[in-house]
Design an enzyme around this catalytic site. Structure first.
Site, PDB file in Angstrom:
ATOM      1  N   ASN A  49      -0.840  18.127 -21.301  1.00  0.00           N
ATOM      2  CA  ASN A  49      -1.146  17.079 -22.290  1.00  0.00           C
ATOM      3  C   ASN A  49      -1.343  17.650 -23.690  1.00  0.00           C
ATOM      4  O   ASN A  49      -1.964  16.992 -24.542  1.00  0.00           O
ATOM      5  CB  ASN A  49      -2.390  16.299 -21.864  1.00  0.00           C
ATOM      6  CG  ASN A  49      -2.046  15.269 -20.813  1.00  0.00           C
ATOM      7  OD1 ASN A  49      -1.029  14.594 -20.924  1.00  0.00           O
ATOM      8  ND2 ASN A  49      -2.857  15.170 -19.796  1.00  0.00           N
ATOM      9  N   HIS A  79       6.774   7.797 -27.874  1.00  0.00           N
ATOM     10  CA  HIS A  79       5.792   8.689 -27.258  1.00  0.00           C
ATOM     11  C   HIS A  79       6.004  10.137 -27.734  1.00  0.00           C
ATOM     12  O   HIS A  79       5.057  10.809 -28.147  1.00  0.00           O
ATOM     13  CB  HIS A  79       5.918   8.594 -25.735  1.00  0.00           C
ATOM     14  CG  HIS A  79       5.036   9.548 -24.995  1.00  0.00           C
ATOM     15  ND1 HIS A  79       3.663   9.402 -24.932  1.00  0.00           N
ATOM     16  CD2 HIS A  79       5.318  10.683 -24.302  1.00  0.00           C
ATOM     17  CE1 HIS A  79       3.149  10.394 -24.218  1.00  0.00           C
ATOM     18  NE2 HIS A  79       4.127  11.182 -23.823  1.00  0.00           N
ATOM     19  N   HIS A  82      -1.557  10.032 -28.235  1.00  0.00           N
ATOM     20  CA  HIS A  82      -1.892   8.737 -27.623  1.00  0.00           C
ATOM     21  C   HIS A  82      -2.677   7.874 -28.607  1.00  0.00           C
ATOM     22  O   HIS A  82      -2.509   6.648 -28.639  1.00  0.00           O
ATOM     23  CB  HIS A  82      -2.709   8.937 -26.340  1.00  0.00           C
ATOM     24  CG  HIS A  82      -1.875   9.361 -25.163  1.00  0.00           C
ATOM     25  ND1 HIS A  82      -2.421   9.785 -23.978  1.00  0.00           N
ATOM     26  CD2 HIS A  82      -0.536   9.423 -24.983  1.00  0.00           C
ATOM     27  CE1 HIS A  82      -1.456  10.083 -23.118  1.00  0.00           C
ATOM     28  NE2 HIS A  82      -0.299   9.874 -23.699  1.00  0.00           N
ATOM     29  N   HIS A  85      -1.141  15.426 -26.726  1.00  0.00           N
ATOM     30  CA  HIS A  85      -1.200  14.026 -26.281  1.00  0.00           C
ATOM     31  C   HIS A  85      -2.488  13.314 -26.710  1.00  0.00           C
ATOM     32  O   HIS A  85      -2.500  12.090 -26.809  1.00  0.00           O
ATOM     33  CB  HIS A  85      -1.065  13.947 -24.761  1.00  0.00           C
ATOM     34  CG  HIS A  85       0.334  14.213 -24.266  1.00  0.00           C
ATOM     35  ND1 HIS A  85       1.014  15.385 -24.544  1.00  0.00           N
ATOM     36  CD2 HIS A  85       1.183  13.462 -23.511  1.00  0.00           C
ATOM     37  CE1 HIS A  85       2.213  15.329 -23.968  1.00  0.00           C
ATOM     38  NE2 HIS A  85       2.344  14.187 -23.350  1.00  0.00           N
ATOM     39  N   ARG A 135       0.811  -1.230   0.000  1.00  0.00           N
ATOM     40  CA  ARG A 135       0.000   0.000   0.000  1.00  0.00           C
ATOM     41  C   ARG A 135       0.845   1.281   0.000  1.00  0.00           C
ATOM     42  O   ARG A 135       0.370   2.345   0.390  1.00  0.00           O
ATOM     43  CB  ARG A 135      -0.989   0.021   1.171  1.00  0.00           C
ATOM     44  CG  ARG A 135      -1.915  -1.167   1.176  1.00  0.00           C
ATOM     45  CD  ARG A 135      -3.162  -0.901   1.998  1.00  0.00           C
ATOM     46  NE  ARG A 135      -4.004  -2.077   1.992  1.00  0.00           N
ATOM     47  CZ  ARG A 135      -3.972  -3.030   2.923  1.00  0.00           C
ATOM     48  NH1 ARG A 135      -3.152  -2.919   3.944  1.00  0.00           N
ATOM     49  NH2 ARG A 135      -4.759  -4.066   2.828  1.00  0.00           N
ATOM     50  N   LYS A 187       2.650  11.207 -11.756  1.00  0.00           N
ATOM     51  CA  LYS A 187       1.748  10.351 -12.544  1.00  0.00           C
ATOM     52  C   LYS A 187       2.456   9.032 -12.793  1.00  0.00           C
ATOM     53  O   LYS A 187       3.571   9.015 -13.321  1.00  0.00           O
ATOM     54  CB  LYS A 187       1.421  10.998 -13.888  1.00  0.00           C
ATOM     55  CG  LYS A 187       0.315  12.032 -13.819  1.00  0.00           C
ATOM     56  CD  LYS A 187      -0.111  12.429 -15.221  1.00  0.00           C
ATOM     57  CE  LYS A 187      -1.192  13.464 -15.194  1.00  0.00           C
ATOM     58  NZ  LYS A 187      -1.536  13.942 -16.557  1.00  0.00           N
ATOM     59  N   ARG A 198      -3.699  21.201 -14.810  1.00  0.00           N
ATOM     60  CA  ARG A 198      -2.627  20.264 -15.184  1.00  0.00           C
ATOM     61  C   ARG A 198      -2.847  19.644 -16.566  1.00  0.00           C
ATOM     62  O   ARG A 198      -1.886  19.237 -17.227  1.00  0.00           O
ATOM     63  CB  ARG A 198      -2.483  19.163 -14.124  1.00  0.00           C
ATOM     64  CG  ARG A 198      -1.325  18.240 -14.429  1.00  0.00           C
ATOM     65  CD  ARG A 198      -0.941  17.351 -13.274  1.00  0.00           C
ATOM     66  NE  ARG A 198       0.122  16.450 -13.678  1.00  0.00           N
ATOM     67  CZ  ARG A 198       0.821  15.700 -12.857  1.00  0.00           C
ATOM     68  NH1 ARG A 198       0.588  15.740 -11.561  1.00  0.00           N
ATOM     69  NH2 ARG A 198       1.781  14.903 -13.312  1.00  0.00           N
ATOM     70  N   GLU A 232      -4.822  16.871 -11.491  1.00  0.00           N
ATOM     71  CA  GLU A 232      -5.436  17.226 -12.766  1.00  0.00           C
ATOM     72  C   GLU A 232      -6.943  17.465 -12.651  1.00  0.00           C
ATOM     73  O   GLU A 232      -7.745  16.923 -13.418  1.00  0.00           O
ATOM     74  CB  GLU A 232      -5.131  16.156 -13.829  1.00  0.00           C
ATOM     75  CG  GLU A 232      -5.255  16.708 -15.241  1.00  0.00           C
ATOM     76  CD  GLU A 232      -4.664  15.797 -16.307  1.00  0.00           C
ATOM     77  OE1 GLU A 232      -3.475  15.462 -16.198  1.00  0.00           O
ATOM     78  OE2 GLU A 232      -5.394  15.456 -17.238  1.00  0.00           O
ATOM     79  N   LYS A 262       6.798  22.835 -14.934  1.00  0.00           N
ATOM     80  CA  LYS A 262       5.991  21.696 -14.457  1.00  0.00           C
ATOM     81  C   LYS A 262       5.695  21.845 -12.961  1.00  0.00           C
ATOM     82  O   LYS A 262       4.595  21.543 -12.501  1.00  0.00           O
ATOM     83  CB  LYS A 262       6.674  20.361 -14.766  1.00  0.00           C
ATOM     84  CG  LYS A 262       5.756  19.194 -14.455  1.00  0.00           C
ATOM     85  CD  LYS A 262       5.908  17.991 -15.332  1.00  0.00           C
ATOM     86  CE  LYS A 262       4.817  16.973 -14.966  1.00  0.00           C
ATOM     87  NZ  LYS A 262       4.958  15.695 -15.609  1.00  0.00           N
ATOM     88  N   GLU A 274       8.540  16.947 -25.723  1.00  0.00           N
ATOM     89  CA  GLU A 274       7.974  17.396 -24.441  1.00  0.00           C
ATOM     90  C   GLU A 274       8.607  18.720 -24.003  1.00  0.00           C
ATOM     91  O   GLU A 274       7.980  19.519 -23.313  1.00  0.00           O
ATOM     92  CB  GLU A 274       8.162  16.326 -23.351  1.00  0.00           C
ATOM     93  CG  GLU A 274       7.499  14.969 -23.641  1.00  0.00           C
ATOM     94  CD  GLU A 274       5.994  14.918 -23.348  1.00  0.00           C
ATOM     95  OE1 GLU A 274       5.349  15.974 -23.237  1.00  0.00           O
ATOM     96  OE2 GLU A 274       5.473  13.784 -23.259  1.00  0.00           O
TER      97      GLU A 274
END
Ligand code: NAD
Ligand code: GLY
Length: 368
Positions: free
Chosen positions: A248, A268, A255, A251, A124, A146, A244, A240, A230, A188
């Site tokens: 992206n 990517h 994606h 993206h 956990r 993330k 935030r 997000e 960032k 990026e």
């Protein structure tokens, strides 16, 4: 070359942490960054990075922990899945690692995202440190918490927000990075200009050759500025809820390309590059930026060695397949795709757009 360039703080109350930007990991140990205390350390890396860079990290860690274990994953985006994630849990359990074990992610964004997810879930939650070795990971994926693995139906669909205790960016690791991977990282990097800082974009236009030549001062400036932007965004919106999402930019289209072609066919950053051109073009068709700006973005991406046209992901209904995949994007709400668009150079907004217009953009921007 100085061993220490800069430190950037991610302000998240009791989960705040530093990003140390170093000329070499060997320059550490001067009080710049201390490894989090723990009963043992587990370095998670892959079969490409391990022979290149594990030694330096192990040398630094060994005096600080009773035991330092290493688990080596198969390389590549295609292995960012449950099966590979389980190799980390297998190693932790085999070595009898307890909840005071500190995980170290040594590698690019794939290793970083998987190690972070493993750290979030093992017993956990155990502490973890990011030691990013790609430009992409140093300017983006190692920062902000993330973590995820891919699902065959969607990129980064299974994961958690879980912050590292420390990020160590060793610029000397970038010396061994293949040219194509350096370019992927630059996507990026360039992203931060249109969404937040056009002065940085102009700086990149001036210094692109130095950056691609891996001039350490130029790379240090790039990593520092990207991490500062960032930090500013993540500090305001860790999970997000709104702001935030601007990180992206490119993206949503990107994606779709990665998933549509199969993970690992395009890198990517390559998907993000072509995706940024598509998002900028969509913004232009909505009257939000002018043609001159779209050209400027395209030109800088091309100089960075990146694709500026989208990939054809379905020969029969390319736009339809993009739309289908983009509806699985995490920003989508009740099946409505939400794009990160430009309200002007340096300012991003998140909004929907008519399907017909999105189809026009895909048709206009895809190669083939
Ligand atoms: P990657 O981790 O696959 O690394 C790229 C390649 O370079 C790999 O083959 C790797 O083994 C190799 N490599 C790494 N460091 C090297 C070095 N120093 N020398 C030689 N080879 C080296 O890819 P990436 O571009 O670093 O990361 C992409 C991943 O990051 C994607 O899965 C993406 O979804 C994720 N990502 C996550 C976030 C986030 O916020 N968590 C942000 C952006 C991207
Ligand atoms: N790379 C996108 C984010 O961290 O939010």
């Amino acid at each position: 070359m100085p061993d220490f360039h800069a430190s950037v703080r991610i302000p998240l109350h009791d989960r705040s942490y530093d990003i140390a930007i170093l000329g070499a990991l060997s320059g550490i140990g001067t009080g710049i960054a201390a490894p989090p205390p723990g009963s043992a350390a587990m370095v998670v890396t892959n079969d490409v990075v391990q022979p290149l860079h594990a030694h330096a990290l192990l040398q630094w860690l060994q005096p600080h922990y009773r035991q330092v274990h290493v688990v080596v994953l198969p390389d590549g985006e295609a292995h960012k899945d449950w099966q590979t994630l389980n190799l980390i849990f297998d190693a932790l359990l085999t070595h009898g690692c307890d909840r005071k074990t500190v995980l170290y992610a040594l590698g690019g964004g794939v290793v970083g995202d998987m190690t972070g997810f493993a750290a979030a879930s093992y017993m956990r939650g155990v502490p973890f440190v990011q030691v990013p070795t790609t430009l992409l990971a140093q300017v983006d994926s190692s920062v902000g918490g993330k973590t995820a693995i891919n699902h065959p139906q969607g990129k980064n669909m299974i994961g958690a927000f879980y912050q590292p205790r420390l990020v160590l960016c060793d610029l000397s690791t970038l010396d061994t990075l293949p040219e194509r991977e350096l370019s992927a990282g630059l996507a990026e990097v360039i992203k931060y200009g249109p969404i937040a800082d056009m002065a940085f974009f102009a700086w990149l236009e001036e210094h692109m050759e130095a950056v691609r030549a891996r001039d350490k001062a130029a790379l240090a400036q790039v990593v520092r500025r990207c991490c500062e932007i960032k930090a500013e965004v993540v500090g305001q919106d860790e999970r997000e809820a709104g702001l935030r999402a601007i990180l992206n930019f490119g993206h949503t289209f990107g994606h779709a390309m990665e998933t549509g072609m199969g993970y690992g066919v395009w890198l990517h950053g390559e998907g993000v590059a072509a995706g940024m051109v598509m998002a900028a073009e969509l913004s232009r068709r909505l009257g939000m930026v002018d043609e001159r700006f779209v050209q400027r973005l395209r030109a800088l991406l091309a100089r960075a060695g990146l694709p500026t046209r989208g990939a054809v992901i379905d020969r029969h209904d390319n736009a339809g397949r993009y739309l289908e995949l983009m509806r699985v994007d995490k920003k989508a709400e009740a099946g409505e795709i939400r794009f990160v668009l430009l309200a002007g150079p340096g300012k991003a907004v998140v909004r929907a757009a008519p399907d017909a217009l999105v189809r026009e953009v895909i048709d206009a921007c895809c190669a083939g």
